[in-house]
Design an enzyme around this catalytic site. Sequence first.
Site, PDB file in Angstrom:
ATOM      1  N   GLU A 157      -7.231  11.705  -5.221  1.00 13.77           N
ATOM      2  CA  GLU A 157      -7.027  12.957  -5.938  1.00 13.77           C
ATOM      3  C   GLU A 157      -8.271  13.336  -6.744  1.00 13.77           C
ATOM      4  O   GLU A 157      -8.686  12.607  -7.638  1.00 13.77           O
ATOM      5  CB  GLU A 157      -5.796  12.854  -6.846  1.00 13.77           C
ATOM      6  CG  GLU A 157      -4.514  12.856  -6.040  1.00 13.77           C
ATOM      7  CD  GLU A 157      -3.268  12.568  -6.861  1.00 13.77           C
ATOM      8  OE1 GLU A 157      -2.170  12.843  -6.351  1.00 13.77           O
ATOM      9  OE2 GLU A 157      -3.384  12.065  -7.991  1.00 13.77           O
TER      10      GLU A 157
ATOM     11  N   THR B  84       0.834  -1.194   0.000  1.00 12.70           N
ATOM     12  CA  THR B  84       0.000   0.000   0.000  1.00 12.70           C
ATOM     13  C   THR B  84       0.863   1.235   0.000  1.00 12.70           C
ATOM     14  O   THR B  84       2.057   1.169  -0.108  1.00 12.70           O
ATOM     15  CB  THR B  84      -0.894   0.037   1.242  1.00 12.70           C
ATOM     16  OG1 THR B  84      -1.668   1.228   1.185  1.00 12.70           O
ATOM     17  CG2 THR B  84      -0.069   0.062   2.505  1.00 12.70           C
TER      18      THR B  84
ATOM     19  N   SER C 103       4.958  20.840 -11.319  1.00 12.44           N
ATOM     20  CA  SER C 103       5.298  22.113 -11.966  1.00 12.44           C
ATOM     21  C   SER C 103       4.842  23.278 -11.096  1.00 12.44           C
ATOM     22  O   SER C 103       4.309  23.117 -10.026  1.00 12.44           O
ATOM     23  CB  SER C 103       4.690  22.201 -13.347  1.00 12.44           C
ATOM     24  OG  SER C 103       3.327  21.887 -13.299  1.00 12.44           O
TER      25      SER C 103
END
Lengths: 393, 393
Positions: free
Chosen positions: B265, B177, B393
């Site tokens: 996410e 995990t 970025s």
Amino acid sequence: MKGFTFSAVKAGVRYKDRLDVGLICSDTPCVTAGVFTTSQVKAAPVVIDQGRLANGTAQAILVNSGCANACTGDEGVEAALACSRLVAEQMKVDEENVLLSSTGVIGEQLNVRAFEDSIKELVSSLSADNFELVARAIMTTDTFPKVAAKTITIDGRPVEIRGMAKGAGMIMPNMATMLAFVFTDADISSAQLQQALSAANERTFNRITVDGDTSTNDMVVVMANGTARNRVIDGTGDEADCNAFSAGLEAVLKDLALQIVSDGEGATKTITISVRGANSDEDAEKLGRTVATSSLVKTAFFGEDANWGRILAAMGRAGVVFPPEKVDLSFGDVQLVKNGLGLGREAEEKATAVLKEKCFTIGIDLQDGDGGAELYTCDFSLDYVKINADYRS
Amino acid sequence: MKGFTFSAVKAGVRYKDRLDVGLICSDTPCVTAGVFTTSQVKAAPVVIDQGRLANGTAQAILVNSGCANACTGDEGVEAALACSRLVAEQMKVDEENVLLSSTGVIGEQLNVRAFEDSIKELVSSLSADNFELVARAIMTTDTFPKVAAKTITIDGRPVEIRGMAKGAGMIMPNMATMLAFVFTDADISSAQLQQALSAANERTFNRITVDGDTSTNDMVVVMANGTARNRVIDGTGDEADCNAFSAGLEAVLKDLALQIVSDGEGATKTITISVRGANSDEDAEKLGRTVATSSLVKTAFFGEDANWGRILAAMGRAGVVFPPEKVDLSFGDVQLVKNGLGLGREAEEKATAVLKEKCFTIGIDLQDGDGGAELYTCDFSLDYVKINADYRS
């Protein structure tokens, strides 16, 4: 090409005022080969066509968009058979030689009425000039029709191979593909045609992915009517002819497959993942496919970020044993990783410039054997999510 | 919990002004079990820890975010060893009992200077109260710290199990995990602890996915210091105690695993894919995993579209043989598909209401056997693409 005619109409299968039903017809029964989805969940037309192609012969294809006729049970099979009966009666061909093909929403019943209402117009408008109209009628989320052609020479005679395909989402054909129909005037045996198709399909449609999902309706069908009057290609001492035909067919399928990737839902880039130096071709294919389907790799391509760590991470979970400390990676001509280690900021900046192009190749060299494979993918963009969160509604 | 202390500092490993290095310490060497990523590409700390845990003992864990120390070769291993040397010297513990753990960008070298500069502060601020500070220091794209606790009873004595985890992207643990650290005051043998961890991990962390990507740095470590003074759990005629501990550990791991999915996410929803009626548990797990990782299924969840055809299509390509005409599907309490066929517009409308909830279960019944499995996933949103096109970025 002599002997094949095409037509397409706005039948209103699901949407109004768009081409959605196409008919493809050969003047004579054709030697025909097909490959179909390996999904456990097969659409009604796939099941019917697999039975009808057992004898390697077909004369017509009826195809629709808007409804996949998948997960529709006996009612779906009955609906498909009603449609092929319409074609057989109207065209005076053997119903067993009519193939069916559907694409669109899964789980809704086929609107047979739309076919009944349009069959006469379909048949009466058949013409050799309507090839691209059918390529348009089979589009769903595609943004352009996909056609390709190649002429080869067999025994001094020109032989034509011409194909069309559709597909933009639910694309990771595995033993099959989205819809593609290919026509040739070659004189070729059934066994040779099937062999050439299966081999070419393995290296073209089976190597592309847009989103890792395999459709319930995938099929590629090749029909050969023999009007080129070439020396028959039947695998008896004509290796050069077999190879020429196979190479020509592969070129057409690869052209169509790459068009599907470049039109992938939301795609802004087409990327070739080229793996070499693997222990076997099979290992190379697995590694390339895992990289080509990784959401993290594909979003990095969209972001034009030379984030090679994500490529190594994807390779690591591919289920293939390999030495990470020998891996070389390049983006286009720019080497970014040597023996498993990054080559630094300057190389990354050069690689970022490659990522700004519309088409490029990611080269992966495992330096561990002779196995290789090429996979074809696209980037993963905001528009992919928008298209697929909105589709159907 | 008696005997464990924690600290976290802003060391500047990659970013300034955020907690990024944590230290976890036991007063005494602990019985310790671990499971690690099965990726072929393993980060330096994973390789070191696997060696150090061969004897089932550890006393401290040094963990950082900002840099995964993966794909960093010999230099990465040297850097990790330099860090564990710092801990051993400063804490006066055996260096072999110091575990290392890293998370963050792959392919960049570890900034050892940041550890040298902060080791004194780390050691001097160790306290039993700083548990959540460490849970914060290991966050990357996580939006909240993940902690869980449970108290069980062994032989009439309370035994505590307390854990933390991080993870939001590159989540499809397979045999392992993302980072999770669990502490217990149980008195337990090394063999029993490893067995309980492996079994619980298989049903918790190994059943979640955010994006189908497996990390190079995955690890779960459980440390047991024995201060609960319970009758030792060692597998010799104490089945009830073993079961009580295993169930408690599984509850903590499942709690942490579900927190990771809910913080996936870009995720807006947490979805349980519950499969039953399969030929085997293994088949059920494969089917559930394929549905749970399908981009088309996950974008439909985001779009709150009860597009059950995409679920059937994903099942079809899972590599499992099953009869599609027997499949029942439900969204929450709403049955949508019976024996492979949709139940119509009204059922779809009710199912759409279920999709508007933040947490729901997709029930899949194959009606073909006794096999079952639960998988945990999230939806696939525009923000997932934004986060991963911009990361770095």
